[in-house]
Design a protein around this motif. Structure first.
Motif, PDB file in Angstrom:
ATOM      1  N   LEU A 209      34.398   8.470  31.621  1.00  0.00           N
ATOM      2  CA  LEU A 209      33.214   8.128  32.415  1.00  0.00           C
ATOM      3  C   LEU A 209      32.058   9.097  32.197  1.00  0.00           C
ATOM      4  O   LEU A 209      30.901   8.719  32.328  1.00  0.00           O
ATOM      5  CB  LEU A 209      33.582   8.061  33.900  1.00  0.00           C
ATOM      6  CG  LEU A 209      34.432   6.852  34.292  1.00  0.00           C
ATOM      7  CD1 LEU A 209      34.808   6.917  35.763  1.00  0.00           C
ATOM      8  CD2 LEU A 209      33.689   5.547  34.009  1.00  0.00           C
TER       9      LEU A 209
ATOM     10  N   MET B 155      30.099   7.921  29.162  1.00  0.00           N
ATOM     11  CA  MET B 155      29.407   6.630  29.207  1.00  0.00           C
ATOM     12  C   MET B 155      28.116   6.788  29.969  1.00  0.00           C
ATOM     13  O   MET B 155      28.110   7.275  31.096  1.00  0.00           O
ATOM     14  CB  MET B 155      30.281   5.606  29.922  1.00  0.00           C
ATOM     15  CG  MET B 155      31.566   5.297  29.180  1.00  0.00           C
ATOM     16  SD  MET B 155      32.670   4.369  30.262  1.00  0.00           S
ATOM     17  CE  MET B 155      33.859   3.759  29.056  1.00  0.00           C
TER      18      MET B 155
ATOM     19  N   ILE C  14      29.530   7.726  40.033  1.00  0.00           N
ATOM     20  CA  ILE C  14      30.693   7.591  40.911  1.00  0.00           C
ATOM     21  C   ILE C  14      30.865   8.845  41.755  1.00  0.00           C
ATOM     22  O   ILE C  14      31.178   8.769  42.939  1.00  0.00           O
ATOM     23  CB  ILE C  14      31.954   7.275  40.086  1.00  0.00           C
ATOM     24  CG1 ILE C  14      31.797   5.889  39.450  1.00  0.00           C
ATOM     25  CG2 ILE C  14      33.210   7.324  40.958  1.00  0.00           C
ATOM     26  CD1 ILE C  14      32.922   5.481  38.549  1.00  0.00           C
TER      27      ILE C  14
ATOM     28  N   ASP D 174      28.683  10.582  36.779  1.00  0.00           N
ATOM     29  CA  ASP D 174      27.727  11.075  37.774  1.00  0.00           C
ATOM     30  C   ASP D 174      27.597  10.088  38.925  1.00  0.00           C
ATOM     31  O   ASP D 174      27.645  10.463  40.097  1.00  0.00           O
ATOM     32  CB  ASP D 174      26.333  11.244  37.145  1.00  0.00           C
ATOM     33  CG  ASP D 174      26.288  12.350  36.103  1.00  0.00           C
ATOM     34  OD1 ASP D 174      27.127  13.269  36.182  1.00  0.00           O
ATOM     35  OD2 ASP D 174      25.414  12.281  35.213  1.00  0.00           O
TER      36      ASP D 174
ATOM     37  N   TYR E 119      28.107   7.423  33.962  1.00  0.00           N
ATOM     38  CA  TYR E 119      28.820   6.685  35.005  1.00  0.00           C
ATOM     39  C   TYR E 119      29.656   7.629  35.863  1.00  0.00           C
ATOM     40  O   TYR E 119      29.839   7.392  37.048  1.00  0.00           O
ATOM     41  CB  TYR E 119      29.675   5.575  34.381  1.00  0.00           C
ATOM     42  CG  TYR E 119      28.822   4.408  33.936  1.00  0.00           C
ATOM     43  CD1 TYR E 119      28.513   3.385  34.811  1.00  0.00           C
ATOM     44  CD2 TYR E 119      28.285   4.349  32.652  1.00  0.00           C
ATOM     45  CE1 TYR E 119      27.713   2.324  34.436  1.00  0.00           C
ATOM     46  CE2 TYR E 119      27.480   3.293  32.256  1.00  0.00           C
ATOM     47  CZ  TYR E 119      27.197   2.283  33.148  1.00  0.00           C
ATOM     48  OH  TYR E 119      26.389   1.241  32.762  1.00  0.00           O
TER      49      TYR E 119
END
Lengths: 150, 150
Positions: A126, A129, A79, A77, A75
């Motif tokens: 993040l 995940m 964002i 990556d 996640y």
DNA sequence: GTATTCTCTATCGTAAAAGTTGACAATGGG
DNA sequence: CCCATTGTCAACTTTTACGATAGAGAATAC
């Protein structure tokens, strides 16, 4: 806040992750189930495919699929691809550092010192995940509290 | 990202914290040392004083000071006051929850589940950092890396 | 009364974000 | 070969938020 576009991108990618290995998924399938304006989604998916994390095929039975296995996409990556940075201020980004406008010198900026900590904590979460993770949605009611007086 | 206004607010508050107990600090003093457009700062300080975390006096020798001791103001408070929420999506805010537009049902939303975790981690940090904290700025060079290929 | 300093509402300008249009290119099936 | 389908792309429009300013007013000190 994440932009609407970034949120759409995340949901689209989750959708493709769910159907990874099932061949091309047509855009309208994603748009309908994820509640994303179809035309806008074309812009988003094109952008993602330019990064190689989405692949596509035109014509009959065409569509989109992940260009990389879901376990290899975090996640963080996503964002970063969509908004450039995980940080709350440009000067606290580690991959897309920019000096803030109208600020004090970076070497004197206490806000930056704080925001680097926040960025690192956020990245720690993040970047751990992955699109392949099974995620249990949190029931809508949970976590609502009255507005706090400050 | 934090808005420019929020960043200005944070720096203004740090400035007032530094001078806590020294009587009213004129706006121009804050504006000049913190590099904030003076007129814009009036808007920000008025807003903060409506929340009671800043007090003010008009006229000669007037100015602003913290309405609350610096140890009782966290950075989390400041960001919530200025932008409403610490969360990356409206539906992941605990004090200012809003449902996201064009989203899936909250009870089915995995993005929300993730973003609640991020919000909690952020809040854990920012609600523990206070205006009274001595903060060492991080040297500007530190933490710059090349842009990552995704 | 005059200089100083904050107060408040309105307004402006710009840029970014969100979304749309429409022409085009590839693919597969009759 | 034609046609329906599906992605590609650049240009454009619309909307909204943000950053900033203007300007009249009210309190305070001297």
């Amino acid at each position: 806040m994440l932009s609407q576009k970034t949120r759409y991108a995340i949901r689209a990618m989750q959708h493709l992750a769910d159907k990874y290995g099932q061949g091309p998924i047509p855009l309208t399938d994603i748009a309908e189930t994820q509640n994303i304006p179809a035309k806008f989604l074309t812009v988003i998916l094109s952008e993602l495919s330019r990064y190689g994390i989405v692949a596509s095929q035109r014509g009959k039975d065409g569509g989109y699929w992940l260009g990389v296995p879901p376990i290899d996409i975090t996640y963080g990556d996503l964002i970063r691809v969509m908004r450039g940075s995980l940080a709350l201020v440009p000067c606290a980004s580690r991959f897309a550092h920019e000096t803030c406008k109208n600020c004090v010198e970076e070497k004197d900026c206490r806000t930056r010192a704080l925001m680097l900590q926040v960025r690192d904590a956020t990245a720690g979460l993040l970047d751990g995940m992955r699109l392949s993770d099974k995620i249990d949605p949190v029931p809508a009611a949970e976590g609502l509290e009255a507005v706090e007086d400050v």
